[in-house]
Write a protein that holds these residues in place. Structure first.
Motif, PDB file in Angstrom:
ATOM      1  N   THR A  60       7.022  -4.620   1.785  1.00 59.99           N
ATOM      2  CA  THR A  60       5.675  -4.460   1.257  1.00 59.99           C
ATOM      3  C   THR A  60       4.667  -4.547   2.401  1.00 59.99           C
ATOM      4  OG1 THR A  60       5.383  -6.825   0.913  1.00 59.99           O
ATOM      5  CG2 THR A  60       6.336  -5.567  -0.903  1.00 59.99           C
ATOM      6  N   ARG A  75       8.830   5.508   4.209  1.00 62.04           N
ATOM      7  CA  ARG A  75       8.182   4.217   4.166  1.00 62.04           C
ATOM      8  C   ARG A  75       8.587   3.261   5.302  1.00 62.04           C
ATOM      9  NH1 ARG A  75       5.477   1.516   0.429  1.00 62.04           N
ATOM     10  NH2 ARG A  75       5.478  -0.748   0.562  1.00 62.04           N
ATOM     11  N   LYS A  98      14.283   0.144   1.338  1.00 68.06           N
ATOM     12  CA  LYS A  98      13.058   0.065   2.135  1.00 68.06           C
ATOM     13  C   LYS A  98      11.823  -0.257   1.306  1.00 68.06           C
ATOM     14  CE  LYS A  98      14.865   2.823   5.895  1.00 68.06           C
ATOM     15  NZ  LYS A  98      16.241   2.897   5.372  1.00 68.06           N
ATOM     16  N   GLU A  99      11.950  -0.102  -0.015  1.00 65.67           N
ATOM     17  CA  GLU A  99      10.812  -0.439  -0.875  1.00 65.67           C
ATOM     18  C   GLU A  99      10.495  -1.935  -0.796  1.00 65.67           C
ATOM     19  OE1 GLU A  99       9.012   1.964  -2.287  1.00 65.67           O
ATOM     20  OE2 GLU A  99      10.450   3.196  -1.201  1.00 65.67           O
TER      21      GLU A  99
END
Lengths: 269, 257
Positions: free
Chosen positions: A98, A126, A94-95
């Motif tokens: 952006t 996130r 999930k990083e």
């Protein structure tokens, strides 16, 4: 400009993806140009429920990273016109979502579509925040049991504070409740919270009640949004919910225990 | 306007007990302390802003005055308002190096306190925020020690699980439901014109005459002036509509009103 809708819940397994698929399909059936995005990067479920998993070439993260453009990544549904799916990546986490990237992709899609349905991952991390951040409104999917209701309440609190609209000084986004896996029999036996109980705790408008139904499981296994099963109770309940979503006035169905006939009662049928 | 000098005093000097929070630093390493401060801020952002505290550096007295000075800066940057330094070797070392910009040294009772008493009012209670000054009974005189302005904070949105609302220096009025897992804090009274299912802590800085009223009481925790009751201690009979919570001595009374 598209209306961006996040389908969220906090808790996992309550029917977010089933709901996202059904609502997106229902909107497209009514002629609205609709896209549904899988924000659950790393897991990828939406394409299975939509039955397009064998046509995935590029995904959401590819578009964010500029490896592919939107046209290449969007999968056109074969059953319903005006319906497109943007699948999640299974190889990233999930990083990879952006803030700038998500905003850019949504902005680009907003030009093309009437509705963008964001299928949020579970949790309050996130991925869930990203799915909700740009939304104009929320559909909060809840099962009639205490932990799901508590998690939905938590998500509603987050929606009230951590969205772009609020940060820009706007009103908190409107959230509506979709109660899924509802079983009138179990409510009557006191094993499940009633519509009134959940409404009392969450204090938001009710978008619909989807009955617990074998049709949902069958539809998932077949890779077909349950709303397309127009004969089934769950399909019809989703159709009602989409109608209400668009401002129609539809009475609640499938919320009462079916009345058994005289002989049924006599013989315990 | 001329007041006759005999009838009105221009000022008076009085002793007053006040409840003050003490921030005791156990680790002067900036990164560790920063993480801890950030975690606390995330937990209760409103509570820390301008919160008056006394800083106790005794546990890290041997860190050297440069490190101690960095701690002072870090604590200030986190939003606390430093009103004093717990007296001891650490505070004295700091002052010996450079007294400018430092709050006064205060000697307080209990752990870490040494001889002299700088506050003539007596010993402020330390550490235990739930310990209210028992002598304070006069509502006009007690309560928030620094806040003069006491506008009521009004919340019209539901307070949801995980959310915290703090009415600093005044009362709190919530016109919507308060969910389980939500927390209300006020220096004064708390009124909830909806069901109260979360926690409500009135008089958090020691106002023992604070009250809590709610349209429907289903609370997880009730507290006035640091005296609290958890859900388990609230009987079925005490739960219900239109409940008023008051503190009598050491115990919370719940009555229908």
């Amino acid at each position: 400009m598209a209306r961006i809708v996040v389908v969220t819940s906090g808790k996992g397994g309550v029917g977010k993806t089933t709901t996202s698929a059904a609502i997106a399909t229902g909107l497209a059936q009514r002629g609205h140009r609709t896209a549904v995005i899988d924000f659950d990067v790393g897991l990828r479920n939406l394409d299975l429920i939509m039955g397009c998993e064998r046509r995935v070439v590029y995904d959401f993260v590819n578009v964010i990273n500029g490896d592919a453009n939107l046209k290449q990544a969007l999968i056109r549904d074969k059953r319903v016109e005006n319906l497109y799916i943007l699948p999640a990546s299974q190889t990233r986490d999930k990083e990879a979502l952006t803030e700038d990237g998500v905003e850019r992709v949504l902005g680009e899609m907003a030009e093309e579509f009437d509705y963008i349905i964001c299928d949020s991952p579970a949790g309050i991390e996130r991925g869930a925040l990203m799915a909700a951040y740009h939304a104009d409104e929320a559909v909060v999917v809840t099962n009639p049991e205490v932990s799901s209701v508590r998690d939905s309440d938590r998500i509603l609190g987050i929606l009230a504070s951590k969205t772009r609209k609020v940060e820009q000084g706007g009103d908190p986004m409107p959230g509506r409740l979709l109660l899924t896996r509802y079983s009138p029999e179990r409510v009557e036996r006191g094993e499940m919270l009633s519509i009134e109980d959940v409404g009392d705790i969450l204090a938001i408008d009710l978008l619909g009640v989807i009955p617990e139904s074998q049709a949902v499981l069958n539809a998932s296994n077949a890779g077909q949004p349950v709303i397309l099963d127009a004969e089934s109770d769950a399909g019809q309940a989703y159709d009602d919910a989409v109608g209400r979503f668009l401002g129609e006035d539809r009475p609640l169905r499938f919320v009462d225990v079916p009345k058994r006939g005289f002989f049924g009662r006599l013989f315990g049928g | 306007m001329s007041a006759s000098p005999s009838s009105v005093q221009a000022m008076e000097l009085k002793g007053r007990m006040l409840l003050v929070s003490v921030l005791r630093v156990h680790d002067a390493e900036p990164h560790n302390l920063g993480n801890m401060l950030a975690a606390r801020r995330d937990e209760a952002p409103d509570l820390m802003r301008d919160m008056p505290i006394v800083l106790d550096l005794q546990p890290v007295a041997d860190a050297g005055d440069a490190a101690l000075r960095a701690v002072v800066q870090q604590v200030r940057a986190a939003g606390f308002r430093l009103i004093g330094l717990q007296d001891g070797e650490a505070a004295q070392a700091l002052e010996a190096a450079d007294a400018a910009g430092l709050p006064p040294r205060l000697a307080m009772g209990g752990r870490g306190g040494s001889g002299e008493v700088a506050l003539s009012e007596g010993r402020a209670r330390r550490e235990d925020p739930s310990a209210a000054a028992p002598e304070e009974r006069d509502s006009a005189a007690s309560g928030a020690p620094v806040a003069v302005h006491s506008a009521t904070r009004v919340v019209d949105q539901p307070v949801r699980s995980g959310q915290q609302v703090y009415a600093r220096g005044g009362d709190l009025l919530v016109t919507a439901p308060v969910s389980a897992g939500a927390e209300l804090l006020a220096d004064g009274h708390i009124t909830v014109l909806g069901p109260l299912r979360g926690r409500a802590l009135a008089g958090v800085r020691g106002l023992v005459t604070a009250r809590i009223f709610c349209r429907r009481l289903e609370a997880e925790l009730l507290s006035i002036g640091g005296h609290y009751r958890i859900a388990e201690d609230i009987t079925e009979a005490e739960r219900g509509d239109n409940r008023l919570v008051t503190l009598a001595g050491e115990s919370l009374n719940i009555t229908e009103s």
